[in-house]
Design a protein around this motif. Structure first.
Motif: not given
Length: 361
Positions: A126-134, A148-152, A154-162
């Motif tokens: 189970i990989v835990v990310t965040t609601d901010k990955c959208y 759609r995944l994304g992020g403004h 670096p944290y949010s965008a990196s979690k979309a990358g995760c």
């Protein structure tokens, strides 16, 4: 018999076990009878929840960006279940340390998953990310797992990358019938006792109360899906239960967010705390801040319908439990995490929730 008793005696690895959410999950797993191994950086704060709990587990201080010792330890631990929670979790810090954020959240996740390929008895990840990955368009409706995944920042965008890393490993390496099942979990704004992180609403408020001053609030009207830490953890544990049971239809992304009544403005959270803790004071300086979304909501209908997962506490109860935890620590030096977990489980049992009664969903 919680979660079908599947964690009792099972070898579980938790990355990020010294963090806020990781320490609560480790506590719960120990209560469930799991044999827990933790991999994380040493705690950055003093005090820290992991130390306050004084848990008897096998703990290793390893940076998930350091591939060789990480791989060696996962091979030696040979877990049956992995909860990957280690991350750089702070939005504001990601502006100051973007490369650390990307390296930890993306390449760190890739390092963990690649090392898991060598774990012989592993059944669930189970990989835990965040609601901010959208990709946040600040819509009035909640984001679903297919959005759609994304992020403004670096944290949010990196979690979309995760999330993309996890999906790639699931399709490329964990795709045979006997391979571990891999899912990702996205939670809302998590609160609860024992969070001592920088630049987070309630820890900043508690530190201000300690020093007898008001706390500076960046965005009092920002709306977030607030939930107590135990709410999302119950979802993660339910998800692990399904994966250990070898149901491959659960090997995908999942939201675990509050009911609509949990979508509140920052100042509403503060007002709720102040009713219980009059010492809480805050102010807004009106200065320009680094970009943070003003509106974010997640849709957890899939988890509610397919797993029968649902929050146990109301918004007021979750915020109240959080304030109670910090009051007990500051005023009496007590750590009430175990008592709050027991109270949470008792409420879930009284409501006859499937996980609390030990039934499969």
């Amino acid at each position: 018999m919680m979660f079908g008793d599947i964690y009792n005696g099972r070898h579980v690895l938790v990355t990020g076990h010294t963090g806020f959410k990781g320490s609560w999950l480790t506590l719960w797993l120990k209560e469930l009878g799991a044999k827990v191994t933790g991999i994380a950086l040493p705690p950055e704060t003093d005090p820290h929840h992991f130390g306050q709990l004084n848990l008897d587990i096998e703990s290793h201080f390893i940076d998930i960006r350091d591939q060789r010792p990480l791989r060696d330890q996962i091979r030696e631990s040979d877990p049956e279940v992995v909860f990957h929670m280690a991350a750089q979790p702070l939005v504001r810090r990601s502006y100051h340390a973007p490369l650390e954020t990307w390296a930890t959240n993306v390449m760190g996740t890739a390092n963990v998953l690649d090392a898991c390929r060598e774990a012989r008895r592993l059944t669930a990840i189970i990989v835990v990310t965040t609601d901010k990955c959208y990709e946040n368009n600040e819509w009035v409706w909640g984001y679903r797992e297919t959005d759609r995944l994304g992020g403004h920042d670096p944290y949010s965008a990196s979690k979309a990358g995760c999330e993309l890393v996890a999906a790639s490993y699931r399709k490329s390496f964990f795709n045979s019938p006997d391979a571990p099942l891999l899912a990702t979990a996205r939670a809302g704004n998590v609160i609860g006792g024992g969070d001592w992180s920088e630049d987070r609403l309630i820890p900043d408020l508690v530190r201000a109360i300690q020093h007898g001053r008001p706390v500076e609030i960046r965005s009092p009207t920002a709306t977030r899906p607030w939930q107590h830490v135990l709410e999302c953890l119950s979802g993660y544990l339910m998800l692990g239960q399904q994966l250990v049971g070898r149901d491959s239809t659960f090997a995908e992304a999942w939201n675990f967010g509050p009911d609509r009544e949990g979508n509140r403005q920052v100042r509403q959270v503060l007002d709720t705390i102040k009713r219980q803790w009059p010492a809480a004071e805050w102010y807004h300086p009106g200065q320009a801040q680094a970009h943070e979304a003003q509106l974010l909501q997640v849709d957890s209908d899939k988890a509610r319908q397919r797993m029968q997962w649902q929050p146990v506490w109301t918004f007021d109860e979750g915020v109240g439990a959080t304030a109670e935890w910090y009051q007990a620590w500051l005023e009496r030096g007590e750590v009430v995490s175990r008592a709050q977990l027991a109270r949470y489980v008792a409420r879930a049992n009284a409501r006859k929730l499937a996980w609390a009664e030990g039934e499969a969903s």
